[in-house]
Write a protein that holds these residues in place. Structure first.
Motif, PDB file in Angstrom:
ATOM      1  N   PHE A 342       0.826  -1.197   0.000  1.00  0.00           N
ATOM      2  CA  PHE A 342       0.000   0.000   0.000  1.00  0.00           C
ATOM      3  C   PHE A 342       0.866   1.255   0.000  1.00  0.00           C
ATOM      4  O   PHE A 342       0.647   2.171  -0.777  1.00  0.00           O
ATOM      5  CB  PHE A 342      -0.917  -0.001   1.223  1.00  0.00           C
ATOM      6  CG  PHE A 342      -2.159  -0.779   0.998  1.00  0.00           C
ATOM      7  CD1 PHE A 342      -3.239  -0.215   0.344  1.00  0.00           C
ATOM      8  CD2 PHE A 342      -2.249  -2.090   1.415  1.00  0.00           C
ATOM      9  CE1 PHE A 342      -4.387  -0.935   0.118  1.00  0.00           C
ATOM     10  CE2 PHE A 342      -3.405  -2.811   1.188  1.00  0.00           C
ATOM     11  CZ  PHE A 342      -4.474  -2.233   0.544  1.00  0.00           C
ATOM     12  N   ALA A 345       2.655   1.728  -3.279  1.00  0.00           N
ATOM     13  CA  ALA A 345       1.753   2.110  -4.362  1.00  0.00           C
ATOM     14  C   ALA A 345       1.370   3.576  -4.227  1.00  0.00           C
ATOM     15  O   ALA A 345       1.366   4.319  -5.202  1.00  0.00           O
ATOM     16  CB  ALA A 345       0.514   1.235  -4.339  1.00  0.00           C
ATOM     17  N   LEU A 346       1.080   4.002  -2.998  1.00  0.00           N
ATOM     18  CA  LEU A 346       0.655   5.379  -2.810  1.00  0.00           C
ATOM     19  C   LEU A 346       1.819   6.348  -2.965  1.00  0.00           C
ATOM     20  O   LEU A 346       1.637   7.506  -3.315  1.00  0.00           O
ATOM     21  CB  LEU A 346      -0.019   5.548  -1.446  1.00  0.00           C
ATOM     22  CG  LEU A 346      -1.319   4.752  -1.318  1.00  0.00           C
ATOM     23  CD1 LEU A 346      -1.936   4.919   0.052  1.00  0.00           C
ATOM     24  CD2 LEU A 346      -2.319   5.165  -2.400  1.00  0.00           C
ATOM     25  N   ASN A 348       4.115   5.945  -5.149  1.00  0.00           N
ATOM     26  CA  ASN A 348       4.610   5.765  -6.519  1.00  0.00           C
ATOM     27  C   ASN A 348       5.983   5.097  -6.571  1.00  0.00           C
ATOM     28  O   ASN A 348       6.796   5.396  -7.437  1.00  0.00           O
ATOM     29  CB  ASN A 348       4.686   7.107  -7.250  1.00  0.00           C
ATOM     30  CG  ASN A 348       3.295   7.602  -7.579  1.00  0.00           C
ATOM     31  OD1 ASN A 348       2.364   6.808  -7.629  1.00  0.00           O
ATOM     32  ND2 ASN A 348       3.157   8.894  -7.786  1.00  0.00           N
ATOM     33  N   ALA A 353       6.449  -1.658  -5.477  1.00  0.00           N
ATOM     34  CA  ALA A 353       5.051  -2.071  -5.619  1.00  0.00           C
ATOM     35  C   ALA A 353       4.931  -3.324  -6.466  1.00  0.00           C
ATOM     36  O   ALA A 353       4.252  -4.289  -6.095  1.00  0.00           O
ATOM     37  CB  ALA A 353       4.223  -0.942  -6.204  1.00  0.00           C
TER      38      ALA A 353
END
Lengths: 392, 344, 302
Positions: A342, A345-346, A348, A353
């Motif tokens: 998470f 992904a958040l 970037n 990820a």
């Protein structure tokens, strides 16, 4: 047996390659050239950009890039994380994987066992109040919005009652100046816990193997079980590990409870349905006619065969429960695969990820494989050669 | 004679959405130690319900309306659950209709029998029980090394034998065999029946055979009871019943089966269908299908009365057979008093 | 001809309804769904008559008269959120969206699953193997983490998100279950009869196999509604979806503003939407369980 295992293993590797390919192309297919997007991102250090460029082989064709990626994946070179620069992705993931594994395994074993126990009780008392109550409560937890459920549990047990630590993996103040690094303690926990589990299994197997259960053997089994646990605790205490182990363990309690609560109902409801079918079987009637005690008819006859479909569905639901597990990890700031996925992904953090996503797949595949073998062990009608059993 | 099992006006109904099914109605019979009783009748006439009633294994929607079942002079339906549990298998064992499915597929066959032994005889060690299972297997003719196999590794006949071995495991006083051989071919069927019969005589056990097949019953029973639509219509020593049947239904049933050793006769079916037990016909339940029915049969329930020594029937107009059965059949075929329709 | 068929369908539905009504859990689900339906239908009425759109609009409304977040008052029966929007209005507005999202994505899943399942069962061979392998792999995909990664790269809006959920689900485990059902239909004698009578493959699949698989599809549709809404709520909560308002978004708003740390005090920020999500999903799941007893006669009492 060996051929069966090899065959399954081959399938696992093949599926893994397909999975990684899909992950790769999925990310390639994202609108806007991802690599450009990341290469132009000023937050990413220059060195990392060069690393990424090299890793992706951007100067080569698509096929070469893909093959490169595969090769890198299997040799453990997943690149360098942007957000944890300059730690390699592989390193981060290998640190996180055992934590997710322990959480996932504990919660799954617990929820499966709880679901199995409750399911066979409510099937045996079909149509009674217990049946309806357990069904409705079970469905409510099963469909609960689990981020919120974890918040509620944190609020009740950690914030209001102050029984358990808030969240995260450890209590930082306690570990200041600790003689052991966290991961070492965690490693001891995993190995020690595994050894104790094997010991307990052997003890119960040795004493309660037969069809005839004498009270003396039961007592012996329980005594030895307590002895093993006591010895393990004593060892931990003598080496000074106990307080740290307890710290990690107490941080595990809430996430494990959340995961158990949200997933036990699946097993329970399926167990109920499947057992409602097996209780109509002739051999259950025959067992009753044999004058076996009610609990033995229920456990050894009705529930034992009813368990098989629940194991199958356990395999089928691994991925969705993994999703739940990853979300729960994030909610409790449990530093496992899910949380890193998470966060990266958040943030970037593209290499991390994808790496975490791929690792989740590997993890699930292994779980699949184990569950398959478990099923083959539980159902004697399945032959390892994959041929149908001889029916006269 | 020493009575082992006694049914006294036993009546049991099932509750369904459509109403009460009168599955067993006023069954009275008794069985002596060492005796073999054959219970015969069409499918759905309540034979299996009688067996389940004796085992006290009735489904939740059943209700005992009146009457008692006495096993060794104790009323089964006033025993506690624990007493019933102890009575099962040790007192009364059963060979189930679907022997194929009465073995748990995920347990080794031997273990399923050992389990029964150690449950009922706590003083027996598991090893002794295992030895007994081996000798039981020998008795029923299964190779000893098959003890530790799973049911799916057995052939149909072997499963049947294993189920028989299981029924004999605790030396029960009574074994109820519900269609013990229906699923097997005729040769195996005959062999197994003879084997059961030999074992029974050897250990002086009582038996209840339940079958729709008159020839099976004739082969192994001392006493025969004929059931129709939940009621007993005729009962008596096997010789009497099969040589001089008194109830028209018994005659019809016997006509419907070929006799290999006796003279040839044309097979006859009984016209009509068995009645719907939700709302059985008034009077004698057989009257709509009976060509001897009179006004009386339509109105009054026939009483259960003795027609000869130990031979009972419930019929207003019992059949009188003089001479042998085969002569009677010939006469009947000619005079077509009984089975009207015949097929070549 | 179609009149007869219609009559048969109606009679079949009536019979199934009679069986379904016996399931208390299923009926509970139906009642809850109906209540949600009424609740959602109230939204356009309320905003057009009672509520002032400037104050009560779920996304851009603002009440200048009170401090936010305000606890429940007479003007705001469930209080307001940190940026001054009415919670009850948001809850009502979102109900319709949740219905749309859940049913749409479940419908896509079920249509894809049914078509693939029946085709794989009917043709067997390569088609079968191919789709079954695909399903195996789809079952390996942890959807939520995957969508988090995807959502962090592309802003997912309402309809594309519903489509993605539906399509991902459609190729997954549901095809295996529906294929098994279709296989059991395929071996029935009337399929052979239809083939001998010269029915084309398309006709056989459409007229004979699919109708027999549909009840099971419908059952799985209920379960898929549940999982779609849960996914939406979870992803909204983590802020990776580009949806203006939903139950998950409501909790996300409270979380972002930091009000979830003082959980008990600001209960109106999370409790209504949290309860709505759970209740709504549970209701569909319960209906699914009730349908299970219709589809699977072995579960019935008698």
């Amino acid at each position: 047996m060996r051929r069966y295992l090899l065959n399954r293993l081959g399938q696992v590797v093949l599926t893994l390659i397909i999975y990684i390919t899909l992950v790769y192309f999925l990310l390639q297919a994202m609108p806007g050239d991802i690599t450009q997007m990341y290469l132009a991102n000023p937050r990413i250090p220059q060195a990392a950009r060069e690393e990424l460029q090299k890793q992706l082989g951007l100067d080569q064709g698509v096929v070469m890039q893909y093959l490169n990626y595969l090769k890198n994946f299997f040799s453990g070179e997943l690149g360098v994380s942007f957000s944890h620069y300059p730690r390699p992705v592989w390193d981060i993931l290998m640190e996180r994987l055992p934590r997710t594994f322990v959480l996932f395994l504990t919660a799954h074993v617990l929820s499966f066992y709880l679901g199995y126990l409750l399911g066979r009780i409510i099937a045996w008392r079909r149509g009674k109040v217990v049946d309806y109550a357990a069904t409705v409560v079970g469905i409510t937890f099963w469909t609960a919005f689990y981020p919120l459920l974890s918040l509620v549990l944190i609020w009740v047990f950690a914030y209001t009652l102050k029984l358990l630590p808030l969240n995260q993996f450890i209590e930082p103040r306690l570990w200041q100046g600790a003689p052991f690094p966290t991961n070492t303690v965690f490693g001891y926990m995993v190995y020690g816990g595994g050894a104790v589990a094997v010991g307990l299994f052997l003890v119960f197997y040795a004493f309660l193997r037969g069809l005839k259960r004498s009270r003396r053997n039961t007592a012996r089994a329980w005594l030895s079980a307590f002895a093993i646990i006591a010895v393990a605790l004593a060892v931990a205490w003598r080496t000074g590990l106990l307080v740290y182990i307890w710290d990690i363990a107490s941080h595990m309690i809430l996430p494990v409870c959340t995961l158990t609560l949200i997933s036990f109902a699946g097993t329970m409801l399926l167990m109920r349905d499947s057992m409602l079918e097996t209780v109509q079987e002739d051999y259950v009637m025959a067992a009753r006619a044999k004058g076996l005690p009610d609990t033995i008819v229920r456990d050894r006859y009705a529930a034992r065969t009813a368990m098989l479909p629940t194991v199958t569905s356990l395999v089928l639901s691994l991925a969705s429960s993994m999703s739940g597990g990853l979300v729960t990890e994030t909610m409790f700031s449990w530093p496992g695969l899910g949380q890193i996925l998470f966060h990266s992904a958040l943030a970037n953090d593209y290499p991390l990820a994808t790496g975490a996503l791929a690792f989740t797949g590997v993890f699930l595949l292994i779980a699949h494989f184990v569950a398959d073998i478990l099923y083959a062990v539980l159902d004697p009608r399945i032959t390892y050669a994959g041929q149908p059993a001889v029916e006269g | 004679m020493d009575t082992l099992l006694k049914l006294d006006d036993f009546t049991m109904h099932y509750r369904t959405k459509a109403g009460w099914v009168q599955a067993v109605d006023g069954v009275t019979l008794s069985l002596a130690r060492g005796q073999a009783l054959g219970l015969v009748g069409e499918s759905g006439c309540g034979k299996t319900s009688v067996a389940m009633s004796i085992m006290k294994l009735l489904p939740y929607n059943s209700k005992v309306v009146r009457g008692r079942i006495l096993f060794e002079d104790r009323d089964i339906y006033s025993m506690s659950d624990e007493e019933v549990r102890r009575m099962r298998w040790k007192g009364i064992a059963m060979i189930f209709q679907a022997a194929m499915n009465s073995l748990n597929p995920v347990y080794r066959v031997g273990n399923q029998i050992v389990e029964a032994i150690v449950t009922h005889e706590p003083e027996t060690s598991e090893r002794e029980a295992r030895e007994r299972v081996a000798s039981l297997f020998e008795l029923v003719g299964i190779p000893k090394e098959r003890v530790d196999h799973y049911p799916h590794e057995y052939s149909g006949g072997m499963k049947q034998r294993a189920v028989i071995a299981m029924a004999l495991a605790c030396n029960p006083k009574l074994v109820i065999a519900d269609e013990p051989t229906t699923a097997l071919d005729v040769i195996v069927q005959d062999k197994i029946l003879r084997e059961i019969d030999q074992i029974r005589r050897k250990i002086n056990m009582s038996m209840i055979y339940i079958s729709h097949d008159v020839s099976v019953i004739a082969e192994v029973s001392d006493v025969v009871a004929v059931m129709y639509a939940g009621k007993l219509v005729e009962m008596g020593p096997a010789d009497n019943v099969f040589k001089k049947p008194r109830h028209p239904y018994t005659c019809g049933l016997m006509m419907a089966y070929p006799s290999i050793l006796g003279d040839k006769h044309e097979l006859a079916t009984i016209p009509g269908e068995p009645p719907n037990l939700l709302d059985p016909p008034a009077g004698c339940r057989f009257h709509p299908r009976c060509d001897r029915a009179s006004v009386e049969c339509r109105e009054a329930d026939p009483v259960w009365r003795a027609v000869a020594e130990g031979h009972y029937t419930a019929c207003h107009n019992p059949v009188e057979i003089t001479g042998t059965w085969s002569e009677a059949v010939k006469a009947l075929n000619g005079g077509e008093r009984l089975g009207a329709s015949s097929n070549a | 001809m179609w009149k007869i068929r219609w009559k048969l369908t109606v009679r079949g539905l009536a019979q199934n309804w009679a069986v379904f009504r016996e399931s208390r859990v299923g009926m509970l689900g139906v009642v809850i769904i109906l209540l949600f339906g009424v609740f959602g239908a109230l939204w356009p009425i309320m905003i057009n008559t009672v509520w002032d759109p400037l104050v009560y609009h779920p996304v851009v409304g603002f009440d200048p008269m009170v401090l936010h977040p305000s606890p429940p008052t007479r003007a705001h029966l469930l209080g307001t959120d940190p940026i001054g929007r009415d919670i009850l209005a948001q809850l009502m507005f979102s109900t319709g969206r949740e219905f749309l999202l859940g049913v749409l994505s479940a419908l896509i899943t079920v249509v894809i699953g049914t078509v693939i399942g029946t085709v794989a069962a009917y043709y067997g061979g390569f088609t079968d193997t191919f789709f079954m392998r695909v399903a195996d792999i789809m079952m390996l995909f942890p959807f939520i983490p995957l969508l988090v990664v995807v959502g962090s790269m592309v802003r997912l809006t309402f309809f594309p998100f519903a489509m993605i959920l539906g399509v991902l689900g459609g190729f997954g485990g549901i095809t295996i279950i529906l294929k098994a059902q279709a296989l059991s239909v395929k071996v029935r004698p009337y399929i052979d009869a239809a083939r001998v009578a010269g029915g084309s493959s398309f006709h056989i699949i459409r007229a004979h196999i699919i109708p027999n698989v549909l009840p099971l599809s419908f059952l799985y549709m209920m379960f898929n509604v549940t999982s779609a809404i849960l996914s939406e709520a979870t992803l909204s909560f983590f802020g990776v979806l580009n949806i203006d308002m939903s139950w998950g978004m409501m909790i996300h708003t409270a979380d972002v503003a930091g009000y979830l740390f003082d959980f008990g005090k600001y209960w109106w920020l999370w409790l209504p939407s949290g309860v709505a999500i759970t209740l709504f999903c549970a209701a569909f799941y319960m209906v699914g369980r009730g349908l299970d007893e219709v589809v699977n006669p072995r579960l019935r009492k008698r």
